[in-house]
Design a protein around this motif. Structure first.
Motif, PDB file in Angstrom:
ATOM      1  N   VAL A 194      11.375  28.024 -30.871  1.00 44.11           N
ATOM      2  CA  VAL A 194      12.252  28.186 -29.704  1.00 44.11           C
ATOM      3  C   VAL A 194      13.588  27.547 -30.053  1.00 44.11           C
ATOM      4  O   VAL A 194      13.747  26.335 -29.993  1.00 44.11           O
ATOM      5  N   THR A 195      14.542  28.369 -30.446  1.00 42.83           N
ATOM      6  CA  THR A 195      15.776  27.863 -31.026  1.00 42.83           C
ATOM      7  C   THR A 195      16.991  28.525 -30.395  1.00 42.83           C
ATOM      8  O   THR A 195      16.928  29.681 -29.967  1.00 42.83           O
TER       9      THR A 195
ATOM     10  N   VAL B 226      11.685  32.781 -30.165  1.00 42.12           N
ATOM     11  CA  VAL B 226      12.641  32.974 -29.066  1.00 42.12           C
ATOM     12  C   VAL B 226      13.963  32.399 -29.550  1.00 42.12           C
ATOM     13  O   VAL B 226      14.055  31.208 -29.852  1.00 42.12           O
ATOM     14  N   SER B 227      14.971  33.243 -29.662  1.00 39.53           N
ATOM     15  CA  SER B 227      16.244  32.819 -30.249  1.00 39.53           C
ATOM     16  C   SER B 227      17.363  32.822 -29.215  1.00 39.53           C
ATOM     17  O   SER B 227      17.206  33.316 -28.096  1.00 39.53           O
ATOM     18  N   GLY B 228      18.500  32.263 -29.606  1.00 38.90           N
ATOM     19  CA  GLY B 228      19.581  32.003 -28.671  1.00 38.90           C
ATOM     20  C   GLY B 228      20.156  33.222 -27.987  1.00 38.90           C
ATOM     21  O   GLY B 228      20.571  33.140 -26.820  1.00 38.90           O
ATOM     22  N   GLU B 229      20.192  34.352 -28.702  1.00 38.88           N
ATOM     23  CA  GLU B 229      20.785  35.547 -28.108  1.00 38.88           C
ATOM     24  C   GLU B 229      19.807  36.284 -27.197  1.00 38.88           C
ATOM     25  O   GLU B 229      20.167  37.285 -26.570  1.00 38.88           O
ATOM     26  N   GLU B 230      18.565  35.777 -27.115  1.00 36.89           N
ATOM     27  CA  GLU B 230      17.530  36.466 -26.351  1.00 36.89           C
ATOM     28  C   GLU B 230      17.251  35.826 -24.989  1.00 36.89           C
ATOM     29  O   GLU B 230      16.311  36.229 -24.298  1.00 36.89           O
ATOM     30  N   VAL B 231      18.068  34.854 -24.622  1.00 35.08           N
ATOM     31  CA  VAL B 231      17.916  34.229 -23.300  1.00 35.08           C
ATOM     32  C   VAL B 231      19.253  34.268 -22.567  1.00 35.08           C
ATOM     33  O   VAL B 231      20.322  34.284 -23.187  1.00 35.08           O
ATOM     34  N   GLU B 232      19.168  34.284 -21.258  1.00 35.10           N
ATOM     35  CA  GLU B 232      20.382  34.251 -20.438  1.00 35.10           C
ATOM     36  C   GLU B 232      20.963  32.847 -20.384  1.00 35.10           C
ATOM     37  O   GLU B 232      22.185  32.659 -20.350  1.00 35.10           O
ATOM     38  N   ASN B 233      20.082  31.856 -20.377  1.00 30.71           N
ATOM     39  CA  ASN B 233      20.491  30.464 -20.211  1.00 30.71           C
ATOM     40  C   ASN B 233      20.024  29.635 -21.400  1.00 30.71           C
ATOM     41  O   ASN B 233      18.818  29.548 -21.665  1.00 30.71           O
ATOM     42  N   ALA B 234      20.976  29.020 -22.091  1.00 24.31           N
ATOM     43  CA  ALA B 234      20.650  28.195 -23.257  1.00 24.31           C
ATOM     44  C   ALA B 234      20.089  26.845 -22.806  1.00 24.31           C
ATOM     45  O   ALA B 234      20.197  26.456 -21.640  1.00 24.31           O
ATOM     46  N   LYS B 235      19.458  26.142 -23.734  1.00 24.35           N
ATOM     47  CA  LYS B 235      19.084  24.753 -23.477  1.00 24.35           C
ATOM     48  C   LYS B 235      20.356  23.996 -23.063  1.00 24.35           C
ATOM     49  O   LYS B 235      21.415  24.272 -23.614  1.00 24.35           O
TER      50      LYS B 235
ATOM     51  N   ASP C 285      11.308  23.415 -31.491  1.00 25.16           N
ATOM     52  CA  ASP C 285      12.731  23.581 -31.774  1.00 25.16           C
ATOM     53  C   ASP C 285      12.888  23.719 -33.290  1.00 25.16           C
ATOM     54  O   ASP C 285      11.989  23.367 -34.058  1.00 25.16           O
ATOM     55  N   MET C 286      14.038  24.202 -33.737  1.00 26.10           N
ATOM     56  CA  MET C 286      14.243  24.400 -35.176  1.00 26.10           C
ATOM     57  C   MET C 286      15.216  23.388 -35.775  1.00 26.10           C
ATOM     58  O   MET C 286      14.826  22.493 -36.517  1.00 26.10           O
TER      59      MET C 286
END
Length: 230
Positions: free
Chosen positions: A111-112, A135-144, A12-13
């Motif tokens: 992974v942020t 891997v950044s926030g706009e690159e996933v469908e589902n956030a942490k 994580d960042m």
């Protein structure tokens, strides 16, 4: 017995690699106040570990009359400006552990839930090529706290998530890493996280070593084998 190295270490960042939470809180206060609202440190702490678009919706509810994308862009720009003016406050032990991983040839990913320009800015200020991918926030469908970010990082690195170690600081982040199947180290920072048996707690990364991470992964594997065999 020889303990094998992790297939990868996933980081994580914000709050884990760097102490940028005060920068985010400052940016949030400025943004909310520009629309006549009030935003406190306590309000800011409620966003720790959340995806930026989830946070944007909360800020909209507090009167910020911008689209979610505009909010994310505005906050990120403010934080990057402060990084450039005030420097990057790296967390104790983080760069030292990254350097050891690099020397040992262990793959790493950032992974942020921050967006890629922010992640790349932070990574660029480390005096060596610390991460194999972002891997950044706009690159996933589902956030942490969804496991997708960590599962995606492992997939892109070509490794099994069950052979990875993830390092996190917040409840949503720890939940994401644990749900992915990675051996998880929680280093709570801005917001306390109660210890649980599904992750390893550490007060700080100062003194953390690759040998320790390998031992945590070995114990994680053993615990999974015991659970599966019941």
């Amino acid at each position: 017995m020889t303990t094998s190295l992790p297939a990868a270490v996933l980081w994580d960042m914000d709050g884990t690699l760097v102490d940028t939470e005060p920068y985010w809180m400052s940016a949030e206060k400025v943004l909310v106040s520009s629309y006549g609202g009030t935003w406190t440190d306590a309000d800011g702490l409620t966003l720790v570990g959340k995806g930026l678009w989830d946070s944007a919706q909360i800020l909209q509810d507090r009167g910020v009359d911008l689209s979610a994308d505009e909010i994310v862009s505005t906050l990120t720009s403010k934080v990057i400006e402060q990084l450039e003016s005030d420097g990057v406050p790296f967390q104790p032990g983080a760069r030292e552990l990254l350097a050891e991983l690099k020397e040992a040839g262990v793959p790493t990913a950032l992974v942020t839930m921050s967006i890629r320009p922010m992640a790349e800015k932070v990574a660029s200020l480390i005096p060596f090529d610390a991460f194999d991918l972002v891997v950044s926030g706009e690159e996933v469908e589902n956030a942490k706290p969804h496991p997708e970010p960590y599962l995606k990082a492992a997939r892109l690195l070509g490794v099994d998530i069950l052979d990875c170690v993830a390092i996190e600081d917040s409840e949503p982040g720890i939940a994401s890493a644990v749900a992915s199947g990675a051996a998880t180290i929680g280093v709570p920072h801005a917001v306390p996280v109660a210890p649980r048996p599904d992750f390893t707690s550490r007060d700080t990364l100062a003194g953390a070593t690759l040998a320790e991470l390998s031992g945590i992964l070995e114990a994680h594997r053993a615990a999974r084998t015991t659970t599966t065999s019941r």
